[in-house]
Structure formats: C-alpha cells, structure tokens
Scaffold this motif. Structure first.
Motif, PDB file in Angstrom:
ATOM      1  N   TYR A  95      76.647  23.521  39.294  1.00 21.77           N
ATOM      2  CA  TYR A  95      77.573  24.654  39.171  1.00 21.77           C
ATOM      3  C   TYR A  95      77.652  25.432  40.485  1.00 21.77           C
ATOM      4  O   TYR A  95      78.623  26.141  40.730  1.00 21.77           O
ATOM      5  CB  TYR A  95      77.137  25.589  38.044  1.00 21.77           C
ATOM      6  N   TRP A  96      76.632  25.301  41.308  1.00 19.98           N
ATOM      7  CA  TRP A  96      76.647  25.959  42.615  1.00 19.98           C
ATOM      8  C   TRP A  96      77.101  25.009  43.723  1.00 19.98           C
ATOM      9  O   TRP A  96      77.858  25.408  44.609  1.00 19.98           O
ATOM     10  CB  TRP A  96      75.253  26.488  42.949  1.00 19.98           C
ATOM     11  N   GLU A 134      76.594  35.262  34.123  1.00 21.08           N
ATOM     12  CA  GLU A 134      76.327  35.701  35.493  1.00 21.08           C
ATOM     13  C   GLU A 134      77.068  34.828  36.502  1.00 21.08           C
ATOM     14  O   GLU A 134      77.596  35.331  37.503  1.00 21.08           O
ATOM     15  CB  GLU A 134      74.826  35.670  35.773  1.00 21.08           C
ATOM     16  N   TRP A 135      77.143  33.517  36.246  1.00 24.98           N
ATOM     17  CA  TRP A 135      77.826  32.614  37.178  1.00 24.98           C
ATOM     18  C   TRP A 135      79.295  33.018  37.332  1.00 24.98           C
ATOM     19  O   TRP A 135      79.796  33.136  38.445  1.00 24.98           O
ATOM     20  CB  TRP A 135      77.718  31.170  36.680  1.00 24.98           C
ATOM     21  N   TYR A 136      79.966  33.252  36.228  1.00 26.06           N
ATOM     22  CA  TYR A 136      81.375  33.636  36.307  1.00 26.06           C
ATOM     23  C   TYR A 136      81.556  34.971  37.024  1.00 26.06           C
ATOM     24  O   TYR A 136      82.531  35.165  37.759  1.00 26.06           O
ATOM     25  CB  TYR A 136      81.992  33.717  34.908  1.00 26.06           C
ATOM     26  N   LEU A 152      71.473  26.695  33.485  1.00 28.48           N
ATOM     27  CA  LEU A 152      72.652  26.306  34.248  1.00 28.48           C
ATOM     28  C   LEU A 152      72.259  25.253  35.279  1.00 28.48           C
ATOM     29  O   LEU A 152      71.352  25.472  36.071  1.00 28.48           O
ATOM     30  CB  LEU A 152      73.230  27.536  34.955  1.00 28.48           C
ATOM     31  N   VAL A 155      81.161  34.172  40.925  1.00 27.73           N
ATOM     32  CA  VAL A 155      81.956  33.235  41.719  1.00 27.73           C
ATOM     33  C   VAL A 155      83.421  33.609  41.895  1.00 27.73           C
ATOM     34  O   VAL A 155      84.084  33.066  42.789  1.00 27.73           O
ATOM     35  CB  VAL A 155      81.867  31.799  41.153  1.00 27.73           C
ATOM     36  N   GLN A 164      73.129  33.008  31.692  1.00 29.27           N
ATOM     37  CA  GLN A 164      73.280  32.374  32.994  1.00 29.27           C
ATOM     38  C   GLN A 164      74.740  32.024  33.289  1.00 29.27           C
ATOM     39  O   GLN A 164      75.204  32.168  34.419  1.00 29.27           O
ATOM     40  CB  GLN A 164      72.394  31.126  33.070  1.00 29.27           C
TER      41      GLN A 164
END
Length: 507
Positions: free
Chosen positions: A341-342, A389-391, A337, A394, A386
């Motif tokens: 994205y962050w 996990e991001w979804y 990722l 956030v 990854q």
C-alpha cells in the motif's frame, strides 16, 4: 473590542464565518504553520505543500484588503508548532478581549479548541462553518427518527432546499438520479482533455523547498506539484472542467485507465476542501452548463450528486456519529496493512497502478479509492484503523470529516451499514469491466484458483464465506450468498485455502 480571529489551513475562504464581522481597524487574523498539523499523520508531501502554500497566498489576499495578519511561518524560531500554543502566544502578545474561530473539520481539533477558553482566560467563540450547505444541526434534524440514513433521500432534500436541478417542485428531467447511466466502459479511442496545471510561483516554490527539507521521509513525491493554491486558480480549474470534461464525466465517471489518473474528473476536491472554491458555485456552474446545452443531464446530475449529496452527507454522518464512529469495526477486521500500500510493488496491476498514481499525484478518483484499494482492504479484512490512516495520509483532499465515513462506512463496511446498504465487495470481473488494468496483469482475471488466479476472485469468495451468516440477512447480498451455497464444497475450500496462503504471504 479587540478580537483575535484564527483561521485554520482548510478555512481559506473570504466567506468563512470567523471573518464575517471583522473590524479591520481593531482585529487581528492569526494563521500558523505548525508541525502538529503536518505530522499527526504523515501527510503526503504534496498535501503539505498545498495547504501551506494556499495559507501563505490567502494571508497575502487578506493583507491586500488591509487586514492585519499575524502569520507564523514554520521556521519561526518562536513557533510552538501547535495551534493551541500559537493561540496562547498571540492572545498574550495582542492582549485580545475575545477569540473567534470557525468549527474545525476534525473531531480531535474540536476537542482541543473546546479547551482554549479555559487555557487562555479569553472568551472563545466557535462559529458554525456556513460554507457547508447543510449545518450539523440541520443534519441531526434530518436524521432524527430515521431507521436508515440513506444518502439518496438526503440528496433529494438538498436539491429541493437549494433549488439545484429543479423544475419548480420536480427534479430536472423527471428523475432524481441518473447513476445507472454513468457506468459505461470508455472506448479505447476516447481521450480526455489535459487538466490545467498551475506552475509554482515563488511562494509555492519556497514551500516545496521547506517540505523537501522537513518532511522528506513522508509518503509521496514532490516533483510536478501543480495544484491550485488560490481562489483564482481554483476558479480556472472549475471553468476548464465545465467547458472541457463535464460532458464526458457522466458516462465514464466510474471507468479506470492505466496511466490516466484524472480522465474526465473535475480535480477540484483539493480546492473545495481547503476553502478555495465554494461548493454551491460548482453546482450552479454545472447546472448552467446543462441548461446551456454544454453538458448532458446525466453528467451534470452525477457531478452535483457528489457535491450537494455525497459531500454534505458524509460530513453529516461524521459529526452525527463521532467520536464512536472512529472505533467501529463491524466485520472484526484485524489484518495489518501490507507494505505494498506504500510501495505499490505488487503483481496486482490494478493495485500497482492506483497506488503508484497516488504516490505521484496525491490523487485517485472515487472508484479507484472505493473499488480498488478499498475493495481489496474489505476483502482482505484489513484493520480499519490502519486503512483509515492510510487514506488520510495519501490524498491531498483528505480531511477526517470526509475521509473517515468514506473509508469506514463505504469502503470497509466497518460501520455495519450506517452509510451503505451493503458491503461494496467485488471480484476481478468488476475491475475487468470498468478498467483496462487486467490487460498485462500477472494474474488471470478469469481464474479463481491456481497459480495465476486473480486475488480479487478467491478473496471475494473467501469474504462471502467468512461473513455469510451476516450477509445472508442482507437482501442486497442474497445473490452471492445463494451462489456460494450452490458451489461445490471442494471449490470453496480451494479458494479459501488459496486466500489464506495469499494473505499470510503479504507480510
């Protein structure tokens, strides 16, 4: 019999099964704020505020009914900071004869709770979550023997079973699905009504201070928290949506506009997913709006389909296919990722807007999630673990039962077609048609090669080329595969080379 009844942070409903036969004189309800649940992924700060504040308010609601609540605050010096640890402490403290809990929404918790009886020496009863409109058992029965588990057919069964938008045995308006009418571009002069916000009271402000102190390094912003944290506030939010925005939801539910994260969307998923709002109540309210002439059928049907159809369907898929579902990677995607994205720091205007809004609000609507951040992840071949996990990190409405199938199934096609009949891959043309993001972007949405080429364009054709053997067997992907075959090989090579340089440079 003395019973310890345990409520999880997304079970804040008067109708929750674990409270169904509550004996106010003898039973105790345990609620615990534990670090494990705040940090198993580094949840958005507003997600933590939402859940902890809603828990504290719900505990007050129970106490007002005369219920004995054993509430463990985050800063209790004896807090073990795990649900199991707090269950064991309460069981010893209260010398209870049994423990009752409603099934959790995540596989990892069910695995842990399944061992509570052995760990505590007390009988543990795990009850079905009756707030959902299709039980796990019912979904397994529906899925048994089917070659394809398509949501549309499940949705029709749910409409019939719950008598929503039905005229006797036929769908209201003579059609089950009005999705084709819900993909319009919003005219520039149309403005959505403001969404009601709920200013933090003393309880919520104390939680905001706690989260700032304990979770300051987590993703997202705390400023401006105004989500509903009580059933009453959730009801106000629903009523406002029905009266002010539902009529515009149908035509423009897929549209995206810079600086306007909500538009005509309901913004009630946070309330529904932690238990403050009943899904069938929302569906009934929308149907009543259509029958009263407040909202058109395409808007109401689209809204009902998201709740009675999609929400129940993804939960069914999750429990039907777990734990294997959490490891699927049908397209062999392995790219890490990227940092943007962050941070949201990217020249792609669409990605920058969606990620920046997500940082600020812990929210993005379904097309932003699927066709911007999800579409990029699909085209770029980002690692499903990854992205998954991001979804989960956030969004304030993210719980694994709803997040994982939407990400692995719909956005990434990592399940190989269990949920979607095709990968939802799109070039910049789709984004340009369904948003204003391409105006003022550093990239040219009409270019597929060259220094200003839109990355979604060359990544799209790189994706089709990379997976053409698999995609050629999919009837719904036949057109792009044929288009690729007709392209000049030099053009394909140029796009693929540019894709490789771009992807390698993401860091």
């Amino acid at each position: 019999m003395t019973t310890l009844r345990i409520l999880l942070g997304d079970q804040l409903s008067d109708s929750i099964a674990s409270l169904a036969d509550l004996d106010v004189a003898a039973d105790t309800v345990l609620m615990a704020e534990v670090r494990d649940e705040c940090t198993y992924v580094r949840h958005h700060k507003k997600k933590i505020v939402l859940v902890l504040s809603a828990m504290r308010h719900f505990a007050e609601r129970l106490r007002a009914r005369g219920v004995r609540v054993d509430y463990v605050t985050f800063d209790d010096p004896d807090n073990t900071h795990s649900l199991r640890g707090e269950m064991l402490r309460a069981a010893r403290r209260l010398q209870c004869e049994r423990i009752v809990v409603t099934e959790p929404g995540e596989w990892r918790l069910l695995e842990d709770i399944s061992g509570w009886q052995q760990a505590s020496g007390v009988a543990v009863e795990i009850r079905d979550d009756g707030r959902f409109l299709c039980s796990q058992r019912q979904f397994r029965h529906w899925a048994a023997g089917r070659r394809a588990l398509r949501m549309e057919f499940f949705y029709r069964e749910m409409r019939r079973g719950h008598a929503v938008l039905m005229d006797e045995n036929e769908p209201a308006g003579g059609r089950w699905n009005f999705d084709a009418e819900n993909r319009k571009r919003m005219p520039g002069g149309v403005r959505a009504p403001a969404v009601p916000g709920f200013a933090p009271d003393a309880v919520t402000q104390a939680v905001i201070d706690l989260v700032a102190r304990e979770f300051g390094a987590h993703f997202g912003e705390l400023e401006g928290f105004d989500l509903p944290v009580t059933a009453e506030q959730a009801s106000v939010a629903l009523d406002h949506f029905i009266r002010e925005r539902l009529a515009g939801f149908g035509d423009w539910q897929d549209f995206m506009r810079s600086g306007e994260a909500v538009l005509f969307h309901a913004l009630i998923s946070t309330s529904m997913n932690c238990g403050l709002l009943a899904p069938l109540d929302a569906c009934r309210a929308a149907e009543a709006a259509w029958r009263d002439g407040i909202a058109p059928l395409n808007a109401v049907e689209g809204f009902v389909r998201q709740i009675l159809g999609w929400r129940e369907y993804v939960r069914g898929i999750y429990w039907l296919r777990m734990p294997q579902y959490g490891h699927l990677n049908a397209l062999g995607a392995t790219r890490p990722l990227p940092e943007f994205y962050w941070s949201g720091e990217t020249g792609m205007n669409c990605m920058a807007h969606v990620i920046t809004d997500t940082r600020a609000h812990a929210y993005a609507h379904h097309i932003q999630r699927l066709m911007i951040t999800g579409n990029f992840a699909l085209l770029a071949g980002l690692d499903p673990d990854q992205v998954d996990e991001w979804y989960l990190i956030v969004y304030a409405d993210a719980y694994q039962w709803v997040e994982m199938p939407n990400v692995r199934g719909m956005a990434l096609f990592a399940d190989g077609g269990v949920m979607g009949s095709k990968p939802y891959a799109a070039s910049g043309a789709y984004i340009n048609r369904m948003s204003d993001y391409c105006r003022g972007c550093a990239y040219d949405v009409k270019a597929a090669t060259g220094s200003r080429a839109c990355p979604f364009n060359f990544l799209y054709w790189d994706f089709i080329s990379r997976h053409q053997d698999r995609l050629s067997a999919n009837p719904r992907m036949a057109m792009p595969v044929r288009s690729l075959a007709r392209m000049d090989p030099g053009r394909i090579e140029a796009m693929r080379s540019q894709a490789a340089v771009f992807l390698d440079g993401m860091g």
